[in-house]
Write a protein that holds these residues in place. Structure first.
Motif, PDB file in Angstrom:
ATOM      1  N   SER A 167       0.786  -1.170  -0.008  1.00 29.53           N
ATOM      2  CA  SER A 167      -0.016  -0.220   0.051  1.00 29.53           C
ATOM      3  C   SER A 167       0.721   1.179  -0.218  1.00 29.53           C
ATOM      4  O   SER A 167       0.437   2.120  -0.672  1.00 29.53           O
ATOM      5  CB  SER A 167      -1.004   0.151   1.082  1.00 29.53           C
ATOM      6  N   VAL A 168       1.812   1.186   0.695  1.00 31.29           N
ATOM      7  CA  VAL A 168       2.881   2.368   0.807  1.00 31.29           C
ATOM      8  C   VAL A 168       3.320   2.669  -0.571  1.00 31.29           C
ATOM      9  O   VAL A 168       3.260   3.930  -1.098  1.00 31.29           O
ATOM     10  CB  VAL A 168       3.901   2.312   1.884  1.00 31.29           C
ATOM     11  N   ALA A 169       3.986   1.661  -1.386  1.00 27.17           N
ATOM     12  CA  ALA A 169       4.511   1.880  -2.631  1.00 27.17           C
ATOM     13  C   ALA A 169       3.008   2.576  -3.806  1.00 27.17           C
ATOM     14  O   ALA A 169       3.551   3.212  -4.517  1.00 27.17           O
ATOM     15  CB  ALA A 169       4.986   0.734  -3.330  1.00 27.17           C
ATOM     16  N   SER A 170       1.976   1.680  -3.525  1.00 22.06           N
ATOM     17  CA  SER A 170       0.789   2.304  -4.220  1.00 22.06           C
ATOM     18  C   SER A 170       0.236   3.562  -4.082  1.00 22.06           C
ATOM     19  O   SER A 170       0.056   4.506  -5.195  1.00 22.06           O
ATOM     20  CB  SER A 170      -0.522   1.219  -3.929  1.00 22.06           C
ATOM     21  N   ALA A 171       0.495   3.982  -2.917  1.00 23.68           N
ATOM     22  CA  ALA A 171       0.321   5.651  -2.568  1.00 23.68           C
ATOM     23  C   ALA A 171       1.154   6.377  -3.116  1.00 23.68           C
ATOM     24  O   ALA A 171       0.752   7.559  -3.789  1.00 23.68           O
ATOM     25  CB  ALA A 171       0.106   5.754  -1.008  1.00 23.68           C
ATOM     26  N   LEU A 172       2.433   6.073  -3.246  1.00 22.82           N
ATOM     27  CA  LEU A 172       3.482   6.886  -3.804  1.00 22.82           C
ATOM     28  C   LEU A 172       3.269   6.844  -5.219  1.00 22.82           C
ATOM     29  O   LEU A 172       3.337   8.112  -5.801  1.00 22.82           O
ATOM     30  CB  LEU A 172       4.782   6.374  -3.451  1.00 22.82           C
ATOM     31  N   VAL A 173       2.788   5.940  -6.081  1.00 20.33           N
ATOM     32  CA  VAL A 173       2.706   5.925  -7.481  1.00 20.33           C
ATOM     33  C   VAL A 173       1.413   6.466  -7.642  1.00 20.33           C
ATOM     34  O   VAL A 173       1.384   7.432  -8.576  1.00 20.33           O
ATOM     35  CB  VAL A 173       2.609   4.345  -7.698  1.00 20.33           C
ATOM     36  N   ALA A 174       0.468   6.467  -6.963  1.00 18.90           N
ATOM     37  CA  ALA A 174      -0.828   7.355  -6.903  1.00 18.90           C
ATOM     38  C   ALA A 174      -0.572   8.828  -6.913  1.00 18.90           C
ATOM     39  O   ALA A 174      -1.158   9.413  -7.834  1.00 18.90           O
ATOM     40  CB  ALA A 174      -1.712   6.935  -5.763  1.00 18.90           C
ATOM     41  N   LEU A 175       0.335   9.404  -6.144  1.00 14.42           N
ATOM     42  CA  LEU A 175       0.799  10.510  -6.061  1.00 14.42           C
ATOM     43  C   LEU A 175       1.581  10.851  -7.219  1.00 14.42           C
ATOM     44  O   LEU A 175       1.041  12.171  -7.787  1.00 14.42           O
ATOM     45  CB  LEU A 175       1.723  10.978  -4.895  1.00 14.42           C
ATOM     46  N   VAL A 176       2.287  10.328  -7.928  1.00 15.73           N
ATOM     47  CA  VAL A 176       2.627  10.444  -9.138  1.00 15.73           C
ATOM     48  C   VAL A 176       1.806  10.731 -10.193  1.00 15.73           C
ATOM     49  O   VAL A 176       1.726  11.564 -10.902  1.00 15.73           O
ATOM     50  CB  VAL A 176       3.944   9.454  -9.500  1.00 15.73           C
ATOM     51  N   VAL A 177       0.899   9.819 -10.280  1.00 15.46           N
ATOM     52  CA  VAL A 177      -0.217   9.800 -11.280  1.00 15.46           C
ATOM     53  C   VAL A 177      -1.314  11.043 -10.934  1.00 15.46           C
ATOM     54  O   VAL A 177      -1.498  11.729 -11.893  1.00 15.46           O
ATOM     55  CB  VAL A 177      -1.209   8.516 -11.235  1.00 15.46           C
ATOM     56  N   ALA A 178      -1.389  11.443  -9.659  1.00 20.08           N
ATOM     57  CA  ALA A 178      -2.391  12.613  -9.601  1.00 20.08           C
ATOM     58  C   ALA A 178      -1.699  13.961  -9.990  1.00 20.08           C
ATOM     59  O   ALA A 178      -2.304  14.770 -10.457  1.00 20.08           O
ATOM     60  CB  ALA A 178      -2.434  12.674  -7.900  1.00 20.08           C
ATOM     61  N   ASN A 179      -0.177  13.913  -9.786  1.00 21.58           N
ATOM     62  CA  ASN A 179       0.485  15.206 -10.344  1.00 21.58           C
ATOM     63  C   ASN A 179       0.438  15.401 -11.872  1.00 21.58           C
ATOM     64  O   ASN A 179       0.192  16.360 -12.279  1.00 21.58           O
ATOM     65  CB  ASN A 179       1.979  14.900  -9.932  1.00 21.58           C
ATOM     66  N   GLY A 180       0.337  14.227 -12.595  1.00 23.34           N
ATOM     67  CA  GLY A 180       0.360  14.257 -14.024  1.00 23.34           C
ATOM     68  C   GLY A 180      -1.292  14.217 -14.544  1.00 23.34           C
ATOM     69  O   GLY A 180      -1.299  14.886 -15.355  1.00 23.34           O
ATOM     70  N   MET A 181      -2.333  14.245 -13.447  1.00 26.50           N
ATOM     71  CA  MET A 181      -3.642  14.483 -13.713  1.00 26.50           C
ATOM     72  C   MET A 181      -3.841  16.010 -13.489  1.00 26.50           C
ATOM     73  O   MET A 181      -4.721  16.475 -14.027  1.00 26.50           O
ATOM     74  CB  MET A 181      -4.600  13.574 -13.029  1.00 26.50           C
ATOM     75  N   ALA A 182      -3.060  16.588 -12.630  1.00 24.78           N
ATOM     76  CA  ALA A 182      -3.494  17.808 -12.201  1.00 24.78           C
ATOM     77  C   ALA A 182      -3.836  18.996 -13.154  1.00 24.78           C
ATOM     78  O   ALA A 182      -4.713  19.733 -13.008  1.00 24.78           O
ATOM     79  CB  ALA A 182      -2.265  18.329 -11.227  1.00 24.78           C
ATOM     80  N   PRO A 183      -2.984  18.955 -14.300  1.00 23.90           N
ATOM     81  CA  PRO A 183      -3.465  19.978 -15.187  1.00 23.90           C
ATOM     82  C   PRO A 183      -4.883  19.889 -15.703  1.00 23.90           C
ATOM     83  O   PRO A 183      -5.750  20.600 -15.960  1.00 23.90           O
ATOM     84  CB  PRO A 183      -2.309  19.903 -16.374  1.00 23.90           C
ATOM     85  N   TYR A 184      -5.155  18.678 -15.999  1.00 21.19           N
ATOM     86  CA  TYR A 184      -6.494  18.328 -16.581  1.00 21.19           C
ATOM     87  C   TYR A 184      -7.683  18.346 -15.476  1.00 21.19           C
ATOM     88  O   TYR A 184      -8.980  18.503 -16.039  1.00 21.19           O
ATOM     89  CB  TYR A 184      -6.534  16.912 -17.182  1.00 21.19           C
ATOM     90  N   LEU A 185      -7.117  18.337 -14.382  1.00 19.52           N
ATOM     91  CA  LEU A 185      -8.267  19.031 -13.271  1.00 19.52           C
ATOM     92  C   LEU A 185      -8.368  20.396 -12.917  1.00 19.52           C
ATOM     93  O   LEU A 185      -9.206  20.608 -12.023  1.00 19.52           O
ATOM     94  CB  LEU A 185      -7.677  18.017 -11.961  1.00 19.52           C
ATOM     95  N   GLU A 186      -7.163  20.896 -13.633  1.00 20.85           N
ATOM     96  CA  GLU A 186      -7.040  22.463 -13.165  1.00 20.85           C
ATOM     97  C   GLU A 186      -6.730  22.610 -11.757  1.00 20.85           C
ATOM     98  O   GLU A 186      -7.281  23.657 -11.179  1.00 20.85           O
ATOM     99  CB  GLU A 186      -8.154  23.384 -13.773  1.00 20.85           C
ATOM    100  N   LEU A 187      -6.123  21.785 -11.163  1.00 15.52           N
ATOM    101  CA  LEU A 187      -5.475  21.952  -9.772  1.00 15.52           C
ATOM    102  C   LEU A 187      -4.041  22.770  -9.844  1.00 15.52           C
ATOM    103  O   LEU A 187      -3.869  23.354  -8.980  1.00 15.52           O
ATOM    104  CB  LEU A 187      -5.148  20.462  -9.230  1.00 15.52           C
ATOM    105  N   LYS A 188      -3.451  22.580 -10.990  1.00 16.82           N
ATOM    106  CA  LYS A 188      -2.232  23.300 -11.393  1.00 16.82           C
ATOM    107  C   LYS A 188      -1.694  23.309 -12.844  1.00 16.82           C
ATOM    108  O   LYS A 188      -2.149  22.108 -13.335  1.00 16.82           O
ATOM    109  CB  LYS A 188      -0.976  23.024 -10.158  1.00 16.82           C
ATOM    110  N   THR A 189      -0.912  23.948 -13.199  1.00 15.25           N
ATOM    111  CA  THR A 189      -0.320  23.662 -14.554  1.00 15.25           C
ATOM    112  C   THR A 189       1.108  23.791 -14.520  1.00 15.25           C
ATOM    113  O   THR A 189       1.703  23.517 -15.676  1.00 15.25           O
ATOM    114  CB  THR A 189      -0.926  24.843 -15.548  1.00 15.25           C
ATOM    115  N   ALA A 190       1.683  24.381 -13.458  1.00 14.93           N
ATOM    116  CA  ALA A 190       3.047  24.196 -13.186  1.00 14.93           C
ATOM    117  C   ALA A 190       3.859  22.702 -12.823  1.00 14.93           C
ATOM    118  O   ALA A 190       3.056  22.272 -11.924  1.00 14.93           O
ATOM    119  CB  ALA A 190       3.605  25.263 -12.289  1.00 14.93           C
TER     120      ALA A 190
END
Length: 442
Positions: free
Chosen positions: A299-322
């Protein structure tokens, strides 16, 4: 794990030399704290390259995270990726089998961020030969060596656009399968090394970060052979320490001519030699099957990879673009709309880009670039800039008239929002041009 540690040290040195702490202005994250951290990090990274111990690896990981914090929000996607690697490294040290945990987690970090970087290029801007980042950076590379450039509508222009798209989309697929894994590693190493051959910009820091993760897809026998190549060569170690010490020291100094020439000439030249050696060593093993474990270890590794995925999704969610793994891509994600070919619209979770201001003039000369180059800036960004620059005022267009923003309208962004959820300037032109540099209010 020794070769992983050496490549992490290499990536850190490449970042320090490609992004000299001594050259940064206060506006772009420069500080005495960053210079001091970079100096300590440079020492640790050089030691890690030639003597990769657990203690030095941990120290390098910790200092990397400190450096990342000090640089944010003005940092590169590659350094955020190295930050994820540093977190994974420290977490692995709490496991019974650190290498088994780290190697698999690192593979998924690469697949996650690289897939988003490739996906971001599937937009009308990147595919437009007049503004494509593919054409822009290819011509920049050629011009940096005094070579003739080409028109975007030429055959070379088509190659500069289609090549990166096809290769970057192919790499994660190739890496995912046993029979094509080594071909994927070699393709990525060659492609990104070619891209890094730009004398005017430091793309080698991105490529060096990729080397760390790409090597996780190599067989253990190859990693051991690569490690022995350095371990059994005292002269090579001396050369590495000497060159790395010179270029890292130069990166900590102000950009005087000697320091500038050292970073540009010696740093770039050393990178070309190191990259060529790594490619040659990897190619020696051919393109046979490379079976490796790929199941995420808990689960710890899964959570870390999920953070990577969330960062990649951020522009499409308009959470950030930088720093959202959308670099060099001409991608726009503004107020619910996007120029992406496969994404009909953004989720628009934040309204930061709903009020994009047109700068007319300012008594801060550096803000004139928005008016001169035709970039729009989110109002919260400009308010934050004014909060950090007391006494500055800026005139923006409003309807058929103008209004002035000054310290009365200044509102500093919350620290964590400014560090991790930053929006960059938006091009007023359509299709959007390749935004190759950070602007004063981002």
């Amino acid at each position: 794990m020794r070769w992983f540690a050496r490549t992490l040290g290499l990536a850190v040195v490449a970042h320090l030399v490609g992004n000299p702490a001594g050259w940064r202005s206060d506006q772009f994250g420069g500080s005495s704290a960053l210079v001091a951290t970079s100096a300590a990090l440079g020492v640790a990274a050089i030691l890690l390259v030639v003597r990769p111990t657990r203690t030095v690896l941990a120290a390098t990981a910790v200092l990397t995270l400190v450096s990342l914090w000090l640089e944010l929000p003005v940092t590169g996607n590659h350094w955020l990726v190295v930050g994820f690697i540093a977190v994974a490294t420290l977490l692995s040290m709490t496991r019974d089998d650190p290498w088994a945990w780290l190697s698999v987690t690192g593979r998924w970090i690469l697949l996650g961020f690289y897939s988003f970087a490739a996906f971001a290029k599937l937009n009308t801007g990147f595919l437009d030969p007049q503004v494509s980042c593919g054409v822009f950076y290819a011509n920049q590379s050629l011009a940096s060596f005094g070579l003739p450039t080409f028109d975007g509508n030429s055959v070379l222009g088509t190659v500069a656009i289609a090549g990166p798209v096809l290769i970057e989309l192919s790499v994660p697929i190739l890496l995912a399968f046993t029979r094509t894994r080594l071909a994927g590693v070699l393709l990525a190493l060659v492609f990104h090394t070619v891209i890094s051959l730009d004398f005017s910009q430091h793309f080698y820091d991105f490529t060096a970060a990729l080397v760390v993760l790409l090597c996780l897809f190599l067989p253990q026998s190859t990693l051991e052979r690569l490690d022995v190549g350095i371990h059994d060569s005292p002269r090579l170690k001396v050369a590495l320490v000497t060159v790395a010490s010179i270029v890292v020291t130069a990166s900590l100094l102000p950009p005087v001519p000697t320091a500038f020439a050292t970073v540009k000439l010696i740093g770039f030249g050393a990178w070309v030699l190191v990259a060529a050696w790594i490619i040659w060593q990897v190619a020696r093993d051919g393109l046979g099957p490379a079976p490796l474990p790929m199941r995420i270890p808990g689960s710890v590794a899964s959570a870390l990879v999920a953070l990577v995925v969330a960062n990649g999704m951020a522009p499409y969610l308009e959470l950030k673009t930088a720093v959202g793994f959308n670099m060099y891509a001409n991608l726009t994600t503004v107020a619910g709309e996007t120029n992406h070919l496969l994404v009909p619209g953004t989720l628009h979770l934040r309204d930061v880009q709903d009020d994009l201001l047109t700068v007319v003039r300012s008594d801060a000369e550096e803000l004139d670039i928005y008016a001169r180059e035709g970039y729009l800036v989110p109002e919260p960004n400009l308010q934050d800039y004014l909060a950090r620059h007391p006494g500055v005022s800026v005139v923006v267009a409003e309807g058929s008239g103008e209004r002035t923003l000054d310290e009365d309208e200044a509102v500093e962004l919350p620290l964590l929002v400014r560090k991790f959820l930053t929006f960059r300037a938006v091009d007023s032109q359509d299709p959007p041009r390749c935004q190759s540099a950070w602007l004063p209010a981002y």
